[in-house]
Structure formats: structure tokens, C-alpha cells
Design a protein around this motif. Sequence first.
Motif, PDB file in Angstrom:
ATOM      1  N   CYS A   1       0.795  -2.226  -2.146  1.00 44.38           N
ATOM      2  CA  CYS A   1       0.126  -1.800  -3.521  1.00 44.38           C
ATOM      3  C   CYS A   1       0.149  -0.170  -3.253  1.00 44.38           C
ATOM      4  O   CYS A   1       1.305   0.332  -2.414  1.00 44.38           O
ATOM      5  CB  CYS A   1      -1.291  -1.713  -3.598  1.00 44.38           C
ATOM      6  SG  CYS A   1      -2.117  -1.142  -5.072  1.00 44.38           S
ATOM      7  N   THR A   2       0.096   0.371  -4.321  1.00 41.23           N
ATOM      8  CA  THR A   2       0.423   1.930  -4.795  1.00 41.23           C
ATOM      9  C   THR A   2      -0.751   2.849  -5.060  1.00 41.23           C
ATOM     10  O   THR A   2      -1.634   2.541  -5.898  1.00 41.23           O
ATOM     11  CB  THR A   2       1.384   2.196  -5.641  1.00 41.23           C
ATOM     12  OG1 THR A   2       2.733   1.487  -5.536  1.00 41.23           O
ATOM     13  CG2 THR A   2       2.122   3.801  -5.445  1.00 41.23           C
ATOM     14  N   ASN A   3      -1.380   3.547  -4.058  1.00 43.19           N
ATOM     15  CA  ASN A   3      -2.287   4.751  -4.471  1.00 43.19           C
ATOM     16  C   ASN A   3      -1.642   5.949  -4.738  1.00 43.19           C
ATOM     17  O   ASN A   3      -1.181   6.825  -3.974  1.00 43.19           O
ATOM     18  CB  ASN A   3      -3.447   5.086  -3.155  1.00 43.19           C
ATOM     19  CG  ASN A   3      -4.568   5.586  -3.658  1.00 43.19           C
ATOM     20  OD1 ASN A   3      -4.431   6.384  -4.406  1.00 43.19           O
ATOM     21  ND2 ASN A   3      -5.356   5.928  -2.775  1.00 43.19           N
ATOM     22  N   VAL A   4      -1.475   6.086  -6.046  1.00 45.83           N
ATOM     23  CA  VAL A   4      -0.646   7.230  -6.520  1.00 45.83           C
ATOM     24  C   VAL A   4      -1.483   8.563  -6.605  1.00 45.83           C
ATOM     25  O   VAL A   4      -0.860   9.598  -6.408  1.00 45.83           O
ATOM     26  CB  VAL A   4      -0.290   7.163  -8.141  1.00 45.83           C
ATOM     27  CG1 VAL A   4       0.631   5.746  -8.420  1.00 45.83           C
ATOM     28  CG2 VAL A   4      -1.423   7.140  -8.928  1.00 45.83           C
ATOM     29  N   SER A   5      -2.632   8.480  -6.186  1.00 46.93           N
ATOM     30  CA  SER A   5      -3.494   9.646  -5.817  1.00 46.93           C
ATOM     31  C   SER A   5      -3.584   9.948  -4.309  1.00 46.93           C
ATOM     32  O   SER A   5      -4.088  11.089  -3.972  1.00 46.93           O
ATOM     33  CB  SER A   5      -5.021   9.470  -6.432  1.00 46.93           C
ATOM     34  OG  SER A   5      -4.947   9.080  -7.656  1.00 46.93           O
ATOM     35  N   ASP A   6      -2.720   9.278  -3.563  1.00 47.17           N
ATOM     36  CA  ASP A   6      -3.089   9.507  -1.946  1.00 47.17           C
ATOM     37  C   ASP A   6      -1.915   9.302  -1.239  1.00 47.17           C
ATOM     38  O   ASP A   6      -0.755   9.996  -1.342  1.00 47.17           O
ATOM     39  CB  ASP A   6      -4.241   8.746  -1.443  1.00 47.17           C
ATOM     40  CG  ASP A   6      -4.518   9.253   0.018  1.00 47.17           C
ATOM     41  OD1 ASP A   6      -4.075  10.384   0.401  1.00 47.17           O
ATOM     42  OD2 ASP A   6      -5.141   8.262   0.538  1.00 47.17           O
ATOM     43  N   ILE A   7      -1.830   7.953  -0.819  1.00 54.98           N
ATOM     44  CA  ILE A   7      -0.456   7.861   0.363  1.00 54.98           C
ATOM     45  C   ILE A   7       0.584   7.237  -0.407  1.00 54.98           C
ATOM     46  O   ILE A   7       1.609   6.739   0.466  1.00 54.98           O
ATOM     47  CB  ILE A   7      -1.145   6.991   1.355  1.00 54.98           C
ATOM     48  CG1 ILE A   7      -1.712   5.571   0.737  1.00 54.98           C
ATOM     49  CG2 ILE A   7      -2.209   7.658   2.058  1.00 54.98           C
ATOM     50  CD1 ILE A   7      -1.842   4.700   2.006  1.00 54.98           C
ATOM     51  N   GLY A   8       0.647   6.917  -1.680  1.00 53.19           N
ATOM     52  CA  GLY A   8       1.628   6.277  -2.158  1.00 53.19           C
ATOM     53  C   GLY A   8       1.686   4.799  -1.787  1.00 53.19           C
ATOM     54  O   GLY A   8       0.629   4.269  -1.829  1.00 53.19           O
ATOM     55  N   ASN A   9       2.909   4.230  -1.713  1.00 56.20           N
ATOM     56  CA  ASN A   9       2.978   2.610  -1.382  1.00 56.20           C
ATOM     57  C   ASN A   9       2.527   2.521   0.082  1.00 56.20           C
ATOM     58  O   ASN A   9       2.597   3.006   0.937  1.00 56.20           O
ATOM     59  CB  ASN A   9       4.411   2.322  -1.387  1.00 56.20           C
ATOM     60  CG  ASN A   9       4.956   2.233  -2.671  1.00 56.20           C
ATOM     61  OD1 ASN A   9       4.285   1.707  -3.478  1.00 56.20           O
ATOM     62  ND2 ASN A   9       6.118   2.800  -3.204  1.00 56.20           N
ATOM     63  N   PHE A  10       1.783   1.531   0.276  1.00 57.56           N
ATOM     64  CA  PHE A  10       1.208   1.004   1.488  1.00 57.56           C
ATOM     65  C   PHE A  10       1.024  -0.575   1.649  1.00 57.56           C
ATOM     66  O   PHE A  10       1.153  -1.274   0.637  1.00 57.56           O
ATOM     67  CB  PHE A  10      -0.191   1.659   1.621  1.00 57.56           C
ATOM     68  CG  PHE A  10      -1.199   1.165   0.758  1.00 57.56           C
ATOM     69  CD1 PHE A  10      -1.932  -0.056   0.906  1.00 57.56           C
ATOM     70  CD2 PHE A  10      -1.526   1.860  -0.555  1.00 57.56           C
ATOM     71  CE1 PHE A  10      -3.064  -0.571   0.198  1.00 57.56           C
ATOM     72  CE2 PHE A  10      -2.387   1.389  -1.415  1.00 57.56           C
ATOM     73  CZ  PHE A  10      -3.202   0.117  -1.080  1.00 57.56           C
ATOM     74  N   VAL A  11       0.919  -0.947   2.920  1.00 60.94           N
ATOM     75  CA  VAL A  11       0.569  -2.664   3.083  1.00 60.94           C
ATOM     76  C   VAL A  11      -0.528  -2.813   3.905  1.00 60.94           C
ATOM     77  O   VAL A  11      -0.816  -1.671   4.839  1.00 60.94           O
ATOM     78  CB  VAL A  11       1.863  -3.045   3.932  1.00 60.94           C
ATOM     79  CG1 VAL A  11       2.051  -2.443   5.091  1.00 60.94           C
ATOM     80  CG2 VAL A  11       1.795  -4.394   3.913  1.00 60.94           C
ATOM     81  N   ILE A  12      -1.496  -3.625   3.669  1.00 65.10           N
ATOM     82  CA  ILE A  12      -2.794  -4.048   4.465  1.00 65.10           C
ATOM     83  C   ILE A  12      -2.295  -5.806   4.509  1.00 65.10           C
ATOM     84  O   ILE A  12      -1.593  -6.180   4.186  1.00 65.10           O
ATOM     85  CB  ILE A  12      -3.725  -3.792   3.723  1.00 65.10           C
ATOM     86  CG1 ILE A  12      -3.896  -4.369   2.419  1.00 65.10           C
ATOM     87  CG2 ILE A  12      -4.066  -2.440   3.646  1.00 65.10           C
ATOM     88  CD1 ILE A  12      -5.388  -4.249   1.565  1.00 65.10           C
ATOM     89  N   THR A  13      -2.899  -6.062   5.830  1.00 69.25           N
ATOM     90  CA  THR A  13      -2.940  -7.517   6.078  1.00 69.25           C
ATOM     91  C   THR A  13      -4.409  -8.148   6.318  1.00 69.25           C
ATOM     92  O   THR A  13      -5.353  -7.258   6.655  1.00 69.25           O
ATOM     93  CB  THR A  13      -2.212  -7.837   7.382  1.00 69.25           C
ATOM     94  OG1 THR A  13      -2.876  -7.076   8.495  1.00 69.25           O
ATOM     95  CG2 THR A  13      -0.830  -7.067   7.243  1.00 69.25           C
TER      96      THR A  13
END
Length: 549
Positions: free
Chosen positions: A108-120
Motif C-alpha cells: 500500500c502507500t501512505n502518502v502522508s508518511d512512509i510512501g510505499n510499504f509492505v506488510i505480511t
Amino acid sequence: MKFLFTAFLAMILGIAAAQPMQYRNPILSGFYPDPSICRAGDDYYLVNSTFVYFPGLPIFHSKDLVNWKQIGHALDRPEQLKLDGAGVSAGLYAPSITYHNGKFYLVCTNVSDIGNFVITADHPAGPWSNPVSLPNMPGIDPSIFFDDNGDGYIVWNSDPPDNKALYEGHRAIRMMRFDEKKLTVTGEHKILVNGGTDLSKKPIWIEGPHLYKKDGWYYLMAAEGGTEFNHSEVIFRSRNVDGPYVPYERNPILTQRHLDPNRSNQVTSTGHADLVETKDGKWYAVFLGCRPYDDDHYNTGRETFMAPVQWKDGWPHILEGDQAVQLFYPVPFPQTTVSVKNPYSNPVQFTDDFNNKKLDFRYIFLRTPREQWYSLTEKPGELMMNLRPETVSGKAQPAFIGFRQQSANCLASTRLKFTAKSPNEKAGIVLFQNETHHYFLCISVDAGKPVVQLFKSSADSLVMLEQGPIPGGAAELSVKVNGPTISFRYKNGKDWKELNTIADARFLSTHTAGGFVGAIIGLYGSSMGQKTSSKVYFQQVSYSDLSKQ
């Protein structure tokens, strides 16, 4: 005569038996945009964008694609999700969920913080891991694809080649290798699509990409045209995962932009789709769409729809020609689906007496809660909220707990106990679209006497529309939305009393207010910038869909 009656009865029963069981669109009504779906064995999981609302990224489960149950949120711990100071249409953009080798991946993308990220996660109900940033791929809308040999890739929306836009809305789809063990991307950026289906026609906002593999072909599907009325879904294919990708000559495979805007039961803005294959080889598409009630006005935001997919001549077809999105389709598994009882598809009805120790999954907060300012256990059977100085007009976290408006015609009400100590203290129910577009029906005090007040937001303040006396103590507040109009009622005793104000619901529509979210109905209390120890106790909240269909 008996024979004729028996024959007539048999005919009627035969017709009834011949009618296929159907599911209803949208499968998730209200503000559930940007759907992504995956299958794990016999189970299906679906996730949606949430922007600045917490918890983030609701996870839904189904066995048959039509009866859905929310099982949690992917980002439900404050340390997972930083939304502080973000505007309502910022925060979490389009997620994508993938199942591979017994593990679930969500990007996903948090445009207000870390940008693109992955979780599992080992199971979509959670717990999900803390986000791992993907800093080497700036842009939005990432999606993971695992090839038959186990190689992983991420595709996403990015700047055009050399970061030089040839026109407004010129974007590209890029790809990088994904290392599932290190949760990182490697190698060079590979541009798979520049601009869209035909760069010479200046296509705009190619986004929301997904990769699939079928019969030796790699298919790249993406949205094109922007997420409003001209939205569409297009498809490309290649014999190699890294291209070149050739667009389908009959693109788009999903759009409603060319249909009569005066048609009944219209669904608009369709796109941002994802495909899933069932265990028996059927294909379905989930996608966002909007249901306007008046000249492209809709308060329910972008909703999740589903339609069957047909493969013809090596290409997927969702809708063709002048086909319109249907409100009803046959269920995917008629042999095993006994009934369709989807609590997230209209008509949505619910009542909450706050007798549980945890909030229902349907409730959401504005931004990430950093303090415990509410309780379900202080007084069992009541939701206690401390009034906070913060307001819904700002970008901090107010005392606000909301749920989605899921129909253009609906009734929401709450029963509360509240005694204001000063005119700054107000508590009640808010119809909220964004910081500058909301209505607030509340209990307060004026000249030392309890009053009911109705406010409309403006760019920099609240404007009072109406005020009237109300006895102190417990009260009930109600808002009724009827397409383009909103009426308000209150009660302290036996009889409901109507306010004189009939508000314009279009003020809360995306068409008027802008942004990417839908209207939220919130339980809300504020001391309007002043510190206070006052509390409000909500004893019940209810919501009813009033649609005729």
C-alpha cells in the motif's frame, strides 16, 4: 378443475425454481474504494483504501464471493499507521493483497508518511506485521505478483520516463523485482506502460496496476482516465513478464462513461479493478463505482462492485459495448450458496447498544488515536467519550467515532446523555465529508439553558443554521438523508420534533467537496479549542437504509 389448478401451481413453482439466486451490487456499499482481492484455497479476502481513517485497510472474508464478513483491519495498531496532521483525502491509498506459499502480503502507500510499504500475515485476520518501507519505488498503487517459478515482482504507478510529463495526467506503470524474504525491491525500474493504451491520444492517470498469468500470457490490467466520471479499466498482455505489453484493441474492458447519464439505476466512475479466479476456473472482477442521486452527486463515495468476467480470444471481458453495471447478478456458486445475507450490501440496517467491550469493526476514527479518550467499560451499555478541544475542522484527532453512509437515502439516530458546562461544549451527530464540508447536529448550552443546535461548516468556521430549547439530560438526535436533502429531528421525551432547516446534501458530495472519500456519520463531541473535563455518553446508535429497492 383440480388438474388445471395443479398444473398452474406446478408452472408457478417451476418458474420460481428456474430463477437463479442473485447477489446485489455494490457488494460493499458506501466508502469502500480501490478493492483488491485474492483467493487462498476455498477462501476469498478483500481489502479497501481508508485514506486518513483509523484503523486502516479493512479485511473482508467470504467463502462464496457474495456473503462477506469483516474480520479485521490490516493496520490496527497506532505504531503501524502514522496519520497525524494529514488531510482527509491523504493517508492510505490503494492497497493490494496477495497470497503466496502460505503467507499473505499486502502492499500500500501512505502518502502522508512512509510512501510505499509492505506488510505480511499468516492469516488475514491478523496480526499483520509493522510496515516495511519500499523507498526505492516512489509513486502509488503498488501490487505484488508471484510467477509460476516463485519469482516476485511489484508493479506500481509512477512518474513518466525521465520524470518528464508530456501533458497533465501523464503517468507510467513501472516494475521491479520483489524479494519476499527480505521484503524489499531489487534491480532496475522497468517501464511497462508509458502514458496508457495510446500515448498519442494523451491518456491520463494510468494507475492501480495488477499482473496476472493465464495460458502462458502475462496480463497487465490498470485503470485509466482518472477516478471520476471518465474512469475505465484497460488491459495489456505479453509473453514475457517484463514486456513488451501490447494493449487490447477493444479497450477499455470496463467503463460507463459513454452511457446515457439519465438512465435509471446508474453506476458511474467504474474502474480500479482486480481479478480473481475461483477454484473451478471462473473469473470475477471487483472494482469501484459510484451511485449518483443527482447530476453526478454522490455522498456514499466510491463503492465496491463485482461482475463476472468472460475470456474471449485470449482477453478478459468485464463489460462490453453499451452494457451497464447490473445491480443484480447470479451468484458464482449456486450449488453451495444457500442464501445471500451480506450485511455490507444494501439494505444495510444496524443498531448498537454498546454492550460489547470492543467497538464493532464498522467504526472508524479520524486519524490515529494517541490517547484513550473513549471507553465502553466505564458504564457498560454506553459509549463514553471525553470532549476534546480538537474539532473535525482541523487536522488533529477529535473525539469522533464514525461509520459510513451506505445509501443515498438513509436514517441515522443516536441517544445520548450530555450536559454542556459552557457554550463551547457540544456533542451529537455529525455528517462529515471533510474538514470544510460537514453538518453538525448537537446538544449545547446558550444563556445557561440547554439547546439543540445545527451547524454547517464553512472554510474557516461553523455557521449556525438553527437553534432551539431542549430539556437537559438524555436526548435523541436524528438525521434523515433523502438524496439531495437532509432533515433533522430531536427528542427529549415522547415526541420527535423537526427542525425547520432542510439542508443541501450535495454540499457533502464528492462532486462539491472534492477529494476521494465518502460521507461518514460520526458520534462527536468537542469543547471547540478549550480544555474541559466534560464527557458525553452515547447509549445507542442506529442506521437504516431507506432505499426503495
